[in-house]
Design an enzyme around this catalytic site. Structure first.
Site, PDB file in Angstrom:
ATOM      1  N   SER A   1      25.816  52.196  61.964  1.00  0.00           N
ATOM      2  CA  SER A   1      26.769  52.051  60.864  1.00  0.00           C
ATOM      3  C   SER A   1      28.218  51.980  61.339  1.00  0.00           C
ATOM      4  O   SER A   1      29.005  51.204  60.773  1.00  0.00           O
ATOM      5  CB  SER A   1      26.595  53.198  59.866  1.00  0.00           C
ATOM      6  OG  SER A   1      25.307  53.179  59.292  1.00  0.00           O
TER       7      SER A   1
ATOM      8  N   ASP B   1      24.652  60.188  56.437  1.00  0.00           N
ATOM      9  CA  ASP B   1      23.423  59.639  57.027  1.00  0.00           C
ATOM     10  C   ASP B   1      22.868  60.622  58.060  1.00  0.00           C
ATOM     11  O   ASP B   1      22.860  60.348  59.254  1.00  0.00           O
ATOM     12  CB  ASP B   1      23.779  58.289  57.669  1.00  0.00           C
ATOM     13  CG  ASP B   1      22.591  57.597  58.314  1.00  0.00           C
ATOM     14  OD1 ASP B   1      21.448  58.040  58.089  1.00  0.00           O
ATOM     15  OD2 ASP B   1      22.810  56.634  59.058  1.00  0.00           O
TER      16      ASP B   1
END
Length: 281
Positions: A101, A164
Site C-alpha cells: 500500500s 491494515d
C-alpha cells in the site's frame, strides 16, 4: 490469525485492497484540495515475489498474476501500479516485485498531497524506509493505534487513514473498534479504510454488529468471499470497511467489483465481491 504481509504479497486480498484503494483516492482527487494519506500498518512497502516468504505460500499465482493477465479495463489502474514498480526495477515482462500500500499510495500523490506511513516491526520498518527512500513519504515507527489517533484530524482539510494490521493479536478487532470510535469523535468527516481477512462468517458477523452499534454513520462493507461456501480453517477471502466513502467512488464500484471478482474466482467457484452499507446517514 497471522497475516504478515510478506507471506501473502500479491494474493487475491492484495488485488482487491489495492484496486479499491486506487479507485478511492482517485475519486477524492476529483477535487483539487490537498489530501493526507495515512497508512497505520505499512509493512515493508515493497515485496519480492521470488523471495522465501512469498514462495512459501505461492499466493501471488491466484492474485496479481491473474489480474495482470486479465484484460478488463476496470483493472487497468491496478495493473499499471504493479507494472510501474517492476519497470523501475528493470524486472522485464515477468513481475518480480509487488508494491504494498505505501508504494501504491506514493504513485497517486499530487504535489499538494502528503503521505504518512507507520510500521512498528523493527525489521519491516527498516525495509519500509529503504523502499520509500525515493518518495516524499514520512515514515514512523510507533504503535499503530496511538499514531492513528495522534494524526487525526490531519493538517489538510481532507484525508484517508488506511488500517491494515496482520491480525496477529487476539484483541486486534477490539482495538480497531475502540480506535475507530475515538477517531470518529475527533474527525467525523474523515475517510477511513479498515482491511480484514475473512475466515469464519459467524465471527465476522459479530464484529460487524459491534461496529454498527458504534453510531458511526456511512460505513460501507466490501466483502470478497473466494469460495461459494466456507472452507473450514482456511483463508476464505478479505474485505474493507470504508467510512465516509466519496460519492464518485460508490457510484463507480459495481463494474470494478464485477471485473475483480471474475479475475480472481478460483476454478470451480464463482465467489462473491459485493458492497453493502453497514451503517448509512
Amino acid at each position: 490469525m497471522n497475516y504478515r504481509h510478506a507471506y501473502h504479497a500479491g494474493n487475491s486480498a492484495d488485488v482487491v485492497k489495492h484496486a479499491l484503494l486506487i479507485a478511492l483516492v482517485r475519486a477524492l482527487q476529483l477535487k483539487p484540495g490537498a489530501l493526507t494519506l495515512i497508512d497505520t500498518h505499512a509493512g515493508c512497502g515493497l515485496y519480492d515475489l521470488g523471495g522465501e516468504e512469498a514462495l512459501r505460500t505461492g499466493e501471488a499465482a491466484g492474485g496479481v498474476l491473474r489480474a495482470l493477465a486479465d484484460p478488463a479495463t476496470e483493472l487497468a489502474d491496478y495493473r499499471a501500479a504493479v507494472e510501474a514498480v517492476n519497470e523501475q526495477a528493470g524486472a522485464g515482462d515477468t513481475p518480480r516485485l509487488y508494491p504494498g500500500s505505501p508504494r501504491v499510495l506514493a504513485q497517486l500523490l499530487r504535489p499538494q498531497d502528503l503521505l504518512i506511513l507507520n510500521e512498528k516491526h523493527p525489521q519491516d520498518a527498516a525495509a519500509l524506509r529503504q523502499a520509500m527512500r525515493d518518495t516524499p513519504a514520512a515514515v514512523h515507527r510507533r504503535d499503530a493505534y496511538e499514531l492513528w489517533l495522534a494524526m487525526v484530524p490531519p493538517r489538510t482539510a481532507r484525508g484517508v487513514v488506511v488500517v491494515d494490521p496482520p491480525y496477529e493479536q487476539t484483541d486486534e478487532r477490539a482495538r480497531i473498534t475502540a480506535t475507530l470510535a475515538a477517531a470518529h469523535r475527533k474527525w467525523a468527516h474523515g475517510v477511513t479504510v479498515v482491511w480484514y481477512p475473512l475466515k469464519d462468517r459467524a465471527a465476522h458477523r459479530r464484529w460487524k454488529d459491534q461496529l454498527a452499534r458504534l453510531g458511526v454513520p456511512k460505513i460501507l462493507a466490501i466483502e470478497h468471499w473466494l469460495y461459494d461456501a466456507d472452507q473450514p480453517d482456511i483463508y476464505n477471502g478479505a474485505g474493507l470497511f470504508v467510512v465516509n466513502p466519496p460519492y464518485a467512488f460508490v457510484q463507480d464500484l459495481p463494474p470494478l467489483l464485477s471485473a475483480t471478482r471474475k479475475a480472481l474466482a478460483p476454478e470451480g467457484h464463482r465467489g462473491s465481491l459485493e458492497a453493502s452499507w453497514l451503517t448509512e446517514e
